[in-house]
Enzyme design. Structure first.
Site, PDB file in Angstrom:
ATOM      1  N   SER A  58       4.698  24.972  83.011  1.00  0.00           N
ATOM      2  CA  SER A  58       3.977  23.967  83.785  1.00  0.00           C
ATOM      3  C   SER A  58       4.575  22.599  83.451  1.00  0.00           C
ATOM      4  CB  SER A  58       2.496  23.967  83.409  1.00  0.00           C
ATOM      5  OG  SER A  58       1.843  22.829  83.946  1.00  0.00           O
ATOM      6  N   TYR A 117      -4.106  24.288  77.126  1.00  0.00           N
ATOM      7  CA  TYR A 117      -3.224  24.863  78.163  1.00  0.00           C
ATOM      8  C   TYR A 117      -1.834  24.225  78.094  1.00  0.00           C
ATOM      9  CZ  TYR A 117      -1.405  25.551  82.940  1.00  0.00           C
ATOM     10  OH  TYR A 117      -0.618  25.843  84.028  1.00  0.00           O
TER      11      TYR A 117
HETATM   12  P1  NAP Z   1      -4.459  31.559  89.897  1.00  0.00           P
HETATM   13  O1  NAP Z   1      -4.481  31.295  91.365  1.00  0.00           O
HETATM   14  O2  NAP Z   1      -5.663  31.225  89.074  1.00  0.00           O
HETATM   15  O3  NAP Z   1      -4.084  33.108  89.681  1.00  0.00           O
HETATM   16  C1  NAP Z   1      -3.983  33.598  88.377  1.00  0.00           C
HETATM   17  C2  NAP Z   1      -3.490  35.021  88.401  1.00  0.00           C
HETATM   18  O4  NAP Z   1      -3.362  35.473  87.037  1.00  0.00           O
HETATM   19  C3  NAP Z   1      -4.439  35.975  89.092  1.00  0.00           C
HETATM   20  O5  NAP Z   1      -3.675  36.959  89.747  1.00  0.00           O
HETATM   21  C4  NAP Z   1      -5.210  36.584  87.923  1.00  0.00           C
HETATM   22  O6  NAP Z   1      -5.687  37.897  88.181  1.00  0.00           O
HETATM   23  C5  NAP Z   1      -4.116  36.657  86.873  1.00  0.00           C
HETATM   24  N1  NAP Z   1      -4.638  36.719  85.503  1.00  0.00           N
HETATM   25  C6  NAP Z   1      -5.458  35.847  84.860  1.00  0.00           C
HETATM   26  N2  NAP Z   1      -5.693  36.265  83.609  1.00  0.00           N
HETATM   27  C7  NAP Z   1      -5.016  37.418  83.459  1.00  0.00           C
HETATM   28  C8  NAP Z   1      -4.864  38.345  82.403  1.00  0.00           C
HETATM   29  N3  NAP Z   1      -5.470  38.163  81.226  1.00  0.00           N
HETATM   30  N4  NAP Z   1      -4.101  39.452  82.598  1.00  0.00           N
HETATM   31  C9  NAP Z   1      -3.495  39.667  83.787  1.00  0.00           C
HETATM   32  N5  NAP Z   1      -3.587  38.831  84.827  1.00  0.00           N
HETATM   33  C10 NAP Z   1      -4.343  37.723  84.664  1.00  0.00           C
HETATM   34  O7  NAP Z   1      -3.228  30.800  89.190  1.00  0.00           O
HETATM   35  P2  NAP Z   1      -1.912  30.096  89.813  1.00  0.00           P
HETATM   36  O8  NAP Z   1      -2.257  28.698  90.106  1.00  0.00           O
HETATM   37  O9  NAP Z   1      -1.308  30.951  90.836  1.00  0.00           O
HETATM   38  O10 NAP Z   1      -0.997  30.052  88.506  1.00  0.00           O
HETATM   39  C11 NAP Z   1      -0.009  31.019  88.247  1.00  0.00           C
HETATM   40  C12 NAP Z   1       0.829  30.545  87.067  1.00  0.00           C
HETATM   41  O11 NAP Z   1       1.393  29.273  87.359  1.00  0.00           O
HETATM   42  C13 NAP Z   1       0.011  30.358  85.776  1.00  0.00           C
HETATM   43  O12 NAP Z   1       0.783  30.757  84.660  1.00  0.00           O
HETATM   44  C14 NAP Z   1      -0.233  28.861  85.747  1.00  0.00           C
HETATM   45  O13 NAP Z   1      -0.445  28.381  84.443  1.00  0.00           O
HETATM   46  C15 NAP Z   1       1.055  28.345  86.354  1.00  0.00           C
HETATM   47  N6  NAP Z   1       0.909  26.995  86.915  1.00  0.00           N
HETATM   48  C16 NAP Z   1       0.083  26.740  87.969  1.00  0.00           C
HETATM   49  C17 NAP Z   1      -0.038  25.436  88.455  1.00  0.00           C
HETATM   50  C18 NAP Z   1      -0.918  25.064  89.603  1.00  0.00           C
HETATM   51  O14 NAP Z   1      -1.112  23.861  89.864  1.00  0.00           O
HETATM   52  N7  NAP Z   1      -1.504  26.011  90.319  1.00  0.00           N
HETATM   53  C19 NAP Z   1       0.697  24.411  87.844  1.00  0.00           C
HETATM   54  C20 NAP Z   1       1.527  24.711  86.783  1.00  0.00           C
HETATM   55  C21 NAP Z   1       1.639  26.004  86.326  1.00  0.00           C
HETATM   56  P3  NAP Z   1      -7.132  38.133  88.933  1.00  0.00           P
HETATM   57  O15 NAP Z   1      -6.917  37.712  90.373  1.00  0.00           O
HETATM   58  O16 NAP Z   1      -7.367  39.589  88.785  1.00  0.00           O
HETATM   59  O17 NAP Z   1      -8.114  37.268  88.231  1.00  0.00           O
END
Ligand code: NAP
Length: 255
Positions: A150, A164
């Site tokens: 991130s 985080y």
């Molecule tokens: P999201 O929409 O909240 O989706 C999270 C995903 O991770 C879901 O598929 C969830 O499964 C799964 N998950 C959560 N805990 C888990 C566990 N213990 N074991 C297996 N799967 C798990 O998140 P996102 O925004 O797409 O983020 C994806 C990645 O990008 C993350 O690593 C996040 O830190 C990074 N990121 C995101 C942003 C942003 O602004 N969105 C920015 C920087 C970095 P379920 O659907 O079953 O709950």
């Protein structure tokens, strides 16, 4: 494009929603067979499998908490059994969580441990299993790993979720060290650092309006989309990035 049993296999952790689901869709469109891991969203993951199969692709969904080592072992064993041993060529360590926005003096050790267990320990465990299958040192045919970091790793997240941000800084270091360990073994390892991306993760922090509120303050005056992050991930996985390893790619619109 590869078809049928010739398709290379990609495992995306947290592939049921957000950036993970966008990565699954794009990968399937580019000819990967895709193993979709999720934590609890079985309905979304199974719908994604049906969507990919309807488009002529190959996918299957697997429930596992990446923070639980026994479940990670079971996940990779189930993926081997479903798709065949020796097919894994890619891993996207995408599963990641935040907790509610808080200051450090409000954070319990239990909360911080859970953030690190999912974001860091889970990524180490999944990478280990992937290296054991893909590295030429272990008889594999090579492959690529992409870790989701991130922009918070460098910018921090004081007053919101420093736990985080610290976990993502750990991912940056982990990415480069793993890349060096397996560079001569046919496995490339890179990271992507998204900025503010429009997914459901912000609501999990109690900041459902974060994308709308932040957008005017961002250099491009908008948040990114999950698809824009997926494009970068797929490039790093592809042969077009054949001399790229140990790199962190910011997908953050200049933030
Ligand atoms: P999201 O929409 O909240 O989706 C999270 C995903 O991770 C879901 O598929 C969830 O499964 C799964 N998950 C959560 N805990 C888990 C566990 N213990 N074991 C297996 N799967 C798990 O998140 P996102 O925004 O797409 O983020 C994806 C990645 O990008 C993350 O690593 C996040 O830190 C990074 N990121 C995101 C942003 C942003 O602004 N969105 C920015 C920087 C970095 P379920 O659907 O079953 O709950």
């Amino acid at each position: 494009m590869n078809t049928g049993r010739n398709r290379q296999l990609l495992l995306v952790t947290g592939g049921s929603r957000g950036i993970g689901a966008a990565t699954v869709r794009l990968a399937a469109g580019r000819g990967w067979a895709v193993a979709i891991n999720y934590a609890s969203a079985a309905t979304a993951a199974e719908a994604l499998v049906r969507e990919i199969e309807a488009g002529g692709g190959e996918a299957a969904a697997f429930r596992a908490d990446v923070a639980d080592e026994a479940q990670v072992h079971a996940l990779f064993a189930a993926v081997d059994a479903r798709f065949g041993h020796g097919r894994l060529r890619g891993l996207v360590n995408n599963a990641g969580i935040v907790d509610v926005a808080a200051r450090i003096e409000q954070m319990s050790a239990e909360r911080v441990a859970r953030i690190f267990a999912v974001n860091v320990v889970g990524s180490f465990a999944c990478a280990r299993e992937a290296v054991l299958r893909m590295s030429t040192r272990h008889g594999g045919a090579g492959g690529a790993i992409v870790n989701l970091s991130s922009r918070a790793a460098e910018r921090g997240s004081a007053g919101i979720y420093a736990d985080y941000a610290a976990s993502k800084a750990a991912i940056d270091r982990f990415t480069v060290d793993l890349a060096l360990e397996v560079a001569a073994e046919g496995v490339r390892v890179n990271g992507v650092r998204p900025g503010i991306i429009d997914t459901e993760i912000h609501a999990a922090a109690g900041l459902a309006d974060r994308v709308r509120e932040m957008s005017p303050t961002l250099p491009m005056q908008r948040a990114g989309t999950a698809e824009e992050v997926a494009q970068a991930i797929l490039w790093l996985l592809s042969d077009e990035a054949s001399y790229v390893t140990g790199a962190m790619l910011d997908v953050a619109g200049g933030r």
